[in-house]
Design a protein around this motif. Structure first.
Motif, PDB file in Angstrom:
ATOM      1  N   THR A 161       4.391  27.634   9.773  1.00 58.17           N
ATOM      2  CA  THR A 161       3.102  27.243   9.179  1.00 58.17           C
ATOM      3  C   THR A 161       2.657  25.885   9.711  1.00 58.17           C
ATOM      4  O   THR A 161       1.580  25.400   9.351  1.00 58.17           O
ATOM      5  CB  THR A 161       3.207  27.180   7.650  1.00 58.17           C
ATOM      6  OG1 THR A 161       4.220  26.214   7.288  1.00 58.17           O
ATOM      7  CG2 THR A 161       3.567  28.540   7.069  1.00 58.17           C
ATOM      8  N   TRP A 203      16.864  37.714   1.671  1.00 60.60           N
ATOM      9  CA  TRP A 203      17.653  36.686   2.341  1.00 60.60           C
ATOM     10  C   TRP A 203      19.070  37.133   2.702  1.00 60.60           C
ATOM     11  O   TRP A 203      19.833  36.354   3.280  1.00 60.60           O
ATOM     12  CB  TRP A 203      17.733  35.442   1.464  1.00 60.60           C
ATOM     13  CG  TRP A 203      16.454  34.669   1.396  1.00 60.60           C
ATOM     14  CD1 TRP A 203      15.579  34.613   0.351  1.00 60.60           C
ATOM     15  CD2 TRP A 203      15.903  33.843   2.422  1.00 60.60           C
ATOM     16  NE1 TRP A 203      14.508  33.804   0.670  1.00 60.60           N
ATOM     17  CE2 TRP A 203      14.676  33.314   1.928  1.00 60.60           C
ATOM     18  CE3 TRP A 203      16.309  33.489   3.708  1.00 60.60           C
ATOM     19  CZ2 TRP A 203      13.871  32.466   2.685  1.00 60.60           C
ATOM     20  CZ3 TRP A 203      15.517  32.640   4.457  1.00 60.60           C
ATOM     21  CH2 TRP A 203      14.306  32.135   3.951  1.00 60.60           C
ATOM     22  N   ASN A 259      15.200  38.536  -2.540  1.00 59.44           N
ATOM     23  CA  ASN A 259      13.993  38.238  -1.746  1.00 59.44           C
ATOM     24  C   ASN A 259      14.196  38.329  -0.234  1.00 59.44           C
ATOM     25  O   ASN A 259      13.584  37.589   0.543  1.00 59.44           O
ATOM     26  CB  ASN A 259      13.462  36.853  -2.101  1.00 59.44           C
ATOM     27  CG  ASN A 259      13.017  36.755  -3.548  1.00 59.44           C
ATOM     28  OD1 ASN A 259      12.380  37.663  -4.073  1.00 59.44           O
ATOM     29  ND2 ASN A 259      13.373  35.669  -4.206  1.00 59.44           N
ATOM     30  N   LEU A 291       9.880  34.941   9.389  1.00 61.19           N
ATOM     31  CA  LEU A 291       9.014  33.833   9.007  1.00 61.19           C
ATOM     32  C   LEU A 291       8.296  33.290  10.237  1.00 61.19           C
ATOM     33  O   LEU A 291       8.930  33.016  11.265  1.00 61.19           O
ATOM     34  CB  LEU A 291       9.826  32.707   8.375  1.00 61.19           C
ATOM     35  CG  LEU A 291      10.595  33.027   7.085  1.00 61.19           C
ATOM     36  CD1 LEU A 291      11.497  31.852   6.716  1.00 61.19           C
ATOM     37  CD2 LEU A 291       9.640  33.349   5.946  1.00 61.19           C
ATOM     38  N   LYS A 346      16.614  35.210   7.664  1.00 61.81           N
ATOM     39  CA  LYS A 346      15.290  35.625   8.141  1.00 61.81           C
ATOM     40  C   LYS A 346      15.027  35.062   9.533  1.00 61.81           C
ATOM     41  O   LYS A 346      15.276  33.881   9.797  1.00 61.81           O
ATOM     42  CB  LYS A 346      14.207  35.162   7.167  1.00 61.81           C
ATOM     43  CG  LYS A 346      14.377  35.765   5.776  1.00 61.81           C
ATOM     44  CD  LYS A 346      13.184  35.527   4.879  1.00 61.81           C
ATOM     45  CE  LYS A 346      13.403  36.171   3.507  1.00 61.81           C
ATOM     46  NZ  LYS A 346      12.209  36.114   2.649  1.00 61.81           N
ATOM     47  N   TYR A 389       8.193  25.792   7.841  1.00 67.57           N
ATOM     48  CA  TYR A 389       8.175  27.159   7.323  1.00 67.57           C
ATOM     49  C   TYR A 389       7.981  27.159   5.809  1.00 67.57           C
ATOM     50  O   TYR A 389       8.530  26.313   5.095  1.00 67.57           O
ATOM     51  CB  TYR A 389       9.485  27.881   7.662  1.00 67.57           C
ATOM     52  CG  TYR A 389       9.645  28.144   9.143  1.00 67.57           C
ATOM     53  CD1 TYR A 389       9.089  29.265   9.733  1.00 67.57           C
ATOM     54  CD2 TYR A 389      10.334  27.228   9.946  1.00 67.57           C
ATOM     55  CE1 TYR A 389       9.223  29.488  11.097  1.00 67.57           C
ATOM     56  CE2 TYR A 389      10.468  27.443  11.311  1.00 67.57           C
ATOM     57  CZ  TYR A 389       9.900  28.578  11.880  1.00 67.57           C
ATOM     58  OH  TYR A 389      10.019  28.791  13.233  1.00 67.57           O
ATOM     59  N   SER A 435       8.786  31.188   0.577  1.00 63.43           N
ATOM     60  CA  SER A 435       8.604  32.129  -0.533  1.00 63.43           C
ATOM     61  C   SER A 435       8.301  33.509   0.030  1.00 63.43           C
ATOM     62  O   SER A 435       7.964  33.663   1.210  1.00 63.43           O
ATOM     63  CB  SER A 435       7.463  31.657  -1.435  1.00 63.43           C
ATOM     64  OG  SER A 435       6.252  31.579  -0.706  1.00 63.43           O
ATOM     65  N   GLY A 436       8.409  34.530  -0.807  1.00 64.35           N
ATOM     66  CA  GLY A 436       8.148  35.886  -0.356  1.00 64.35           C
ATOM     67  C   GLY A 436       9.418  36.606   0.025  1.00 64.35           C
ATOM     68  O   GLY A 436      10.509  36.027   0.072  1.00 64.35           O
ATOM     69  N   SER A 437       9.275  37.890   0.342  1.00 60.35           N
ATOM     70  CA  SER A 437      10.445  38.729   0.587  1.00 60.35           C
ATOM     71  C   SER A 437      10.472  39.329   1.986  1.00 60.35           C
ATOM     72  O   SER A 437      11.265  40.227   2.260  1.00 60.35           O
ATOM     73  CB  SER A 437      10.500  39.864  -0.449  1.00 60.35           C
ATOM     74  OG  SER A 437       9.301  40.631  -0.406  1.00 60.35           O
ATOM     75  N   GLY A 438       9.616  38.875   2.879  1.00 58.83           N
ATOM     76  CA  GLY A 438       9.600  39.394   4.239  1.00 58.83           C
ATOM     77  C   GLY A 438      10.886  39.090   4.984  1.00 58.83           C
ATOM     78  O   GLY A 438      11.635  38.174   4.633  1.00 58.83           O
ATOM     79  N   LYS A 439      11.122  39.843   6.061  1.00 68.37           N
ATOM     80  CA  LYS A 439      12.355  39.684   6.846  1.00 68.37           C
ATOM     81  C   LYS A 439      12.227  38.634   7.942  1.00 68.37           C
ATOM     82  O   LYS A 439      13.225  38.278   8.582  1.00 68.37           O
ATOM     83  CB  LYS A 439      12.730  41.027   7.475  1.00 68.37           C
ATOM     84  CG  LYS A 439      13.103  42.103   6.466  1.00 68.37           C
ATOM     85  CD  LYS A 439      14.410  41.762   5.756  1.00 68.37           C
ATOM     86  CE  LYS A 439      14.849  42.893   4.837  1.00 68.37           C
ATOM     87  NZ  LYS A 439      16.111  42.569   4.124  1.00 68.37           N
TER      88      LYS A 439
END
Length: 355
Positions: free
Chosen positions: A173, A113, A111, A170, A117, A161, A164-168
């Motif tokens: 929130t 990591w 994902n 963050l 990130k 933060y 979840s998710g696979s983005g590079k």
């Protein structure tokens, strides 16, 4: 901390553990919004910190990462579970999800990591100088000193933060800028430490709310979740407890606490004992204190410990205790993160006696 951002020679940092027992503390009442409506009350003189005694665990400490994986600035660690550890680097701001690999911890390869990130503020901007990290039911939270993109300006804040998710990268929130509620400090002397203590533990120990001047009542703080956030200020060694409105950016200071140190680098709540641990780095010879709620409802220092005899006086800015479920032969693992990456290693493990 980033060495090139220091105006003065680099100082070590310390993490403190705080237990729910005795700290005669300051009565600092913050308002339930970003700017306090009244100045915090003067601090009550704290009792003398107990003399340091031997580390309550094994003397041996082991390297817990592969050489060169993290480099310098790995500043905070927090267990999610026996097999998952979160770590944060303060510059460039990076969050890591670590998994066990035998006796070592390595970045999760799923994902996105693998390299950690990048962390940003809610609008996607900036490079928050993330010094501490804690996993809570509300998400993963970091304590920050400033925006590294504007390194000459102090900005003590707590950021939340979703991981979840696979983005590079963050984006936060949630963001709680505590600048107006805390003493004015240098950009590199801000919020080093963060811990989360559940409401159930606080009410069970009859914790006193310095804002209401009565026993802590979670219902007084709508939308704050199920616990309070404790942050440590490097500049003065104080710990500040906050109810953070999870639906916005409002907050209320509930307590001001003396960690027993002139500077604090990490905080760790230990559910099995009720201790809030505070850690100080090589500034204080790598010592820790425990804090507990006393008979008056205030957190106070109940013990001070030397670092394990088998560990050099590293610049340990991160400190985490494994869950009680991992106890074996009367001990459980503890992890330290070395901001200076001494000998090309940033993580070391030892043991703590199970109680």
């Amino acid at each position: 901390m980033l060495a090139h951002q220091r105006a003065l020679p680099r100082r070590g940092k310390i993490r403190v553990t705080v237990a729910l027992s005795v700290l005669a503390l300051a009565a600092g009442a913050g308002a339930a919004h970003a700017a306090p409506t009244a100045a915090p009350a003067a601090a009550t003189p704290a009792a003398a910190t107990p003399k340091a005694t031997a580390w309550p665990g094994g003397s041996k400490v082991s390297i817990a990462d592969d050489a060169g994986v993290f480099g310098s600035n790995l500043s905070g660690v927090s267990y999610e579970s026996p097999s998952v550890l979160w770590a944060v680097k303060n510059g460039p701001s990076t969050l890591y999800r670590l998994v066990q690999d035998g006796s070592k911890w390595r970045p999760d390869t799923t994902n996105g990591w693998s390299e950690g990130k990048a962390l940003h503020y809610a609008d996607g901007s900036g490079d928050p100088d993330a010094e501490g990290v804690v996993v809570t039911p509300d998400g993963v939270f970091t304590s920050t000193e400033r925006d590294n993109d504007n390194g000459d300006t102090s900005k003590p804040a707590v950021l939340r933060y979703a991981v979840s998710g696979s983005g590079k990268a963050l984006n936060a929130t949630g963001e709680w800028d505590l600048t107006s509620d805390l003493p004015s400090v240098e950009p590199n002397k801000g919020l080093e430490a963060i811990a989360w203590v559940p409401d159930s533990a606080l009410t069970a120990h009859k914790f006193r709310d310095e804002h209401t001047k009565a026993a802590y009542n979670p219902a007084s703080y709508p939308n704050h979740g199920t616990g309070l956030y404790f942050v440590g200020l490097e500049a003065n060694g104080k710990v500040y407890a906050y109810a953070l409105d999870q639906s916005g950016s409002k907050y209320t200071r509930v307590a001001t606490i003396d960690s027993g140190f002139p500077a604090v680098m990490d905080l760790e709540y230990e559910p099995a004992t009720g201790h809030l641990w505070a850690e100080c780095d090589n500034t204080c010879k790598g010592r820790t204190t425990t804090l507990d709620v006393n008979a008056t409802g205030a957190f106070a220092v109940t013990a001070q410990y030397d670092r394990p005899s088998g560990m050099a006086n590293y610049n340990n800015e991160g400190f985490a205790i494994a869950p009680q479920s991992t106890c074996a032969n009367g001990t459980k693992q503890v992890v330290w993160s070395d901001d200076d990456n001494d000998d090309n290693h940033a993580l070391r493990t030892g043991t703590l006696a199970c109680k």
